[in-house]
Write an enzyme that holds these catalytic residues in place. Structure first.
Site, short mmCIF file in Angstrom:
data_model
loop_
_atom_site.label_atom_id
_atom_site.label_comp_id
_atom_site.label_asym_id
_atom_site.label_seq_id
_atom_site.Cartn_x
_atom_site.Cartn_y
_atom_site.Cartn_z
N CYS A 396 52.86 58.65 17.61
CA CYS A 396 52.23 60.01 18.25
C CYS A 396 53.07 61.06 19.11
CB CYS A 396 51.03 59.42 18.88
SG CYS A 396 49.52 60.87 18.84
N HIS A 525 48.92 56.13 14.57
CA HIS A 525 48.95 54.97 15.39
C HIS A 525 48.66 53.56 14.63
CE1 HIS A 525 48.35 56.92 19.53
NE2 HIS A 525 48.02 57.82 18.80
N GLU A 527 49.44 50.69 15.54
CA GLU A 527 49.11 49.66 16.29
C GLU A 527 47.72 49.33 16.20
OE1 GLU A 527 48.96 53.21 19.14
OE2 GLU A 527 50.20 52.41 17.46
#
Length: 597
Positions: A396, A525, A527
């Site tokens: 990001c 993102h 994750e």
């Protein structure tokens, strides 16, 4: 529908989220479909505008909901997909009640906390509890509800009253209350139960009697203390569950296995069937996490490193990928400002310590964030990784800063800047997205699960299983300026993925360029979609590169990728061989239709 309410006492932050997730896990291992709800008593509509130093990371869901980080625990433990409505806040409830009052739904009655607010809470819980959250689309059998804060907090009183009524509305055989409390230990090692007794007394005074008490402690509680809690809290001794500190979080569901038959009896669950394979995987995962000793050193260069929870999902993604590679994550958190020249003059010790941590790491991760503070330090770290060929993953804001660093030091536009910076410049390489409403901050970013397209073959595409279109969750309001796309490409920055309309750059990959082992940046993102048994592809690539396993992994066909073992167990998702022994491997997307990225 069965409901399990999890409340907390004595202090906040004692692990209600992990315990709630673990209860859901053991129920799922019994063949039940489980969903979760997190209640946060603050007046915010959602978690989107929170300061990471106060509440930790903001977790993003498929539908773009910005929610409490505990919903990330629920998704990772239960492997489910939640919605924004699974996070209830006081702000959402009040907004709902006031909107209904404006429409005239209450027929001119005086609108009050009881019954209108408490009714709204109960209706919301019942509605959300029936929303399917699994890939199969099944209506959940059990809903685990975590009430944030501690019993006695004034802002949570309307929720306590709502559940006092709720237990009778749904029937006691459909409702169970688990109260999590802290067992304090003195400096001499003596365990004190008085705070738990007093907190349970307060809870009962509010009309809720716990069916189970989960006692959080550093060490296992003694039988004497267990009996004392049972006697003074009016709970069966068998229902006093000790949740002491474990060697890793994956052991908590194992620790709570003994609750299964107790919950079954409490809620009259007669159709439960034990899924021994799934529980065996949890045992193997926990054993593997304990037995792995070979470290992989990763340096996280961030802006909010003072609070570990600010990067909760990032850390989980690194742990999952490390465990897949049979490595133990050794994570160093470096404050990006400490790498900047100003700190060298103000605090040389802090400056040199930060650079020592960075230079000692096998790999570097540059996570997301907002604002211009610390960005110069991040770009210094990025430049070192690019020039010294250190494996790096940028997420990001990290992706945007990596593009800026390349623009300044390779393209030669030394005054290149981001729109987040107030510094004057003719070269604004990172700009505010047209979709972003600059008048408001809450819920105005590009949010949620979005598709992106790989435009060329690369290492990152290979890690995703060589699919053409993949999906990941986004949370950003800035993007690379389209005016600079071609200039950057012409000087060697390989953008390898774009939004489906081709307008927005989603990823670059310089792995292999000038023999670089791994240099990847992504605007999204990844994750947010990591799972203990299904690590995120970009994070997996970073750890594979740091452990010299990336080439072997990528050279193997997708459907025949290596089956990584721990020292004693397999620990990834898989199947059985002819003899019935479990053979486990990571589930990877064999096609675009699988949508398991």
């Amino acid at each position: 529908m069965k409901y399990i309410l999890v409340t907390g006492g004595v202090i906040s932050g004692i692990g209600k989220g992990v315990i709630s997730s673990s209860i859901g896990t053991i129920l799922k291992c019994s063949g039940l479909s489980v969903t979760s709800i997190k209640i946060d008593p603050y007046l915010n509509i959602d978690a989107g505008t929170f300061n990471p130093y106060e509440h930790g990371e903001v977790f993003v869901l498929d539908d773009g909901g910005e929610v409490d980080l505990d919903l990330g625990n629920y998704e990772r433990f239960l492997d489910i997909t939640l919605t924004r409505d699974n996070n209830i806040t006081t702000g959402k409830i009040y907004k709902d009640v006031i909107s209904r009052e404006r429409r005239g739904d209450f027929l001119g009655k005086t609108v009050q906390v009881v019954p209108h607010v408490t009714d709204s809470i109960q209706e919301w819980v019942k509605r959300v509890a029936h929303i399917p959250v699994s890939e199969e689309g099944e209506t959940p059998d059990v809903c685990v509800i975590e009430l944030g804060g501690t019993i006695g907090d004034i802002e949570g009183m309307q929720f306590v009253e709502a559940f006092r009524q709720f237990q009778y509305n749904v029937g006691k055989e459909n409702f169970a209350l688990v109260h999590v409390s802290l067992i304090i230990e003195t400096s001499g090692g003596e365990q004190k139960t008085k705070p738990t007794q007093q907190n349970v007394r307060e809870l009962r005074g509010l009309g809720l009697t716990p069916d189970f008490i989960a006692c959080r402690s550093k060490t296992p509680i003694t039988d004497k203390e267990r009996k004392k809690i049972s006697m003074f809290c009016d709970v069966k001794e068998s229902n006093v569950i000790n949740v002491y500190d474990c060697t890793n979080l994956y052991r908590v569901p194992i620790l709570l296995e003994r609750m299964l038959n107790l919950i079954k009896a409490q809620l009259k669950l007669s159709d439960m069937r034990n899924d021994t394979k799934l529980m065996r995987k949890w045992h193997s995962l926990a054993d593997s996490a304990d037995r792995v000793v070979d470290p992989v050193n990763i340096c996280l260069v961030g802006k909010y490193t003072a609070l570990g929870d600010a990067y909760a999902s990032v850390v989980k993604a690194l742990q999952h990928a490390s465990l897949f590679c049979n490595k133990k994550l050794k994570l160093s958190l470096v404050e990006s400002e400490d790498l900047e020249d100003e700190v060298q003059n103000k605090d040389p010790t802090r400056y040199h310590s930060a650079w020592h941590e960075l230079c000692s790491a096998k790999g570097v991760l540059i996570p997301g964030g907002f604002g211009s503070r610390g960005t110069e330090g991040k770009m210094m770290a990025i430049r070192r990784c690019r020039e010294k060929k250190v494996p790096m993953l940028a997420i990001c804001l990290g992706f945007q800063l990596a593009v800026l660093e390349f623009t300044r030091n390779v393209l030669g536009l030394t005054d290149a800047k981001s729109g987040e910076s107030d510094a004057p410049s003719d070269n604004v390489v990172v700009i505010d997205m047209p979709e972003h409403n600059q008048g408001e901050l809450g819920g105005t970013m590009l949010l949620g699960k979005r598709s992106f397209t790989f435009t060329q073959d690369c290492v990152l595409k290979n890690l995703y299983g060589n699919v053409t279109v993949a999906k990941e969750r986004h949370r950003h309001r800035y993007e690379v300026n389209p005016e600079y796309h071609e200039k950057l490409k012409s000087t060697g920055l390989k953008f390898v993925a774009t939004s489906t309309d081709g307008k927005r750059m989603e990823a670059f990959d310089l792995t292999g360029v000038d023999d670089h082992p791994y240099f990847v940046g992504v605007q999204y993102h990844p994750e947010y979609m990591t799972r203990p048994l299904k690590p995120s592809p970009p994070y997996l690539g970073l750890i594979l590169a740091c452990t010299n396993q990336l080439s072997d992994f990528l050279s193997t066909p997708v459907l025949k990728r290596p089956r990584w073992r721990s020292s004693a167990h397999h620990y990834c998702m898989g199947c059985e061989n002819e003899s019935g022994d479990e053979i486990v491997q990571v589930e990877r997307p064999p096609s675009e239709e699988s949508q398991q990225v």
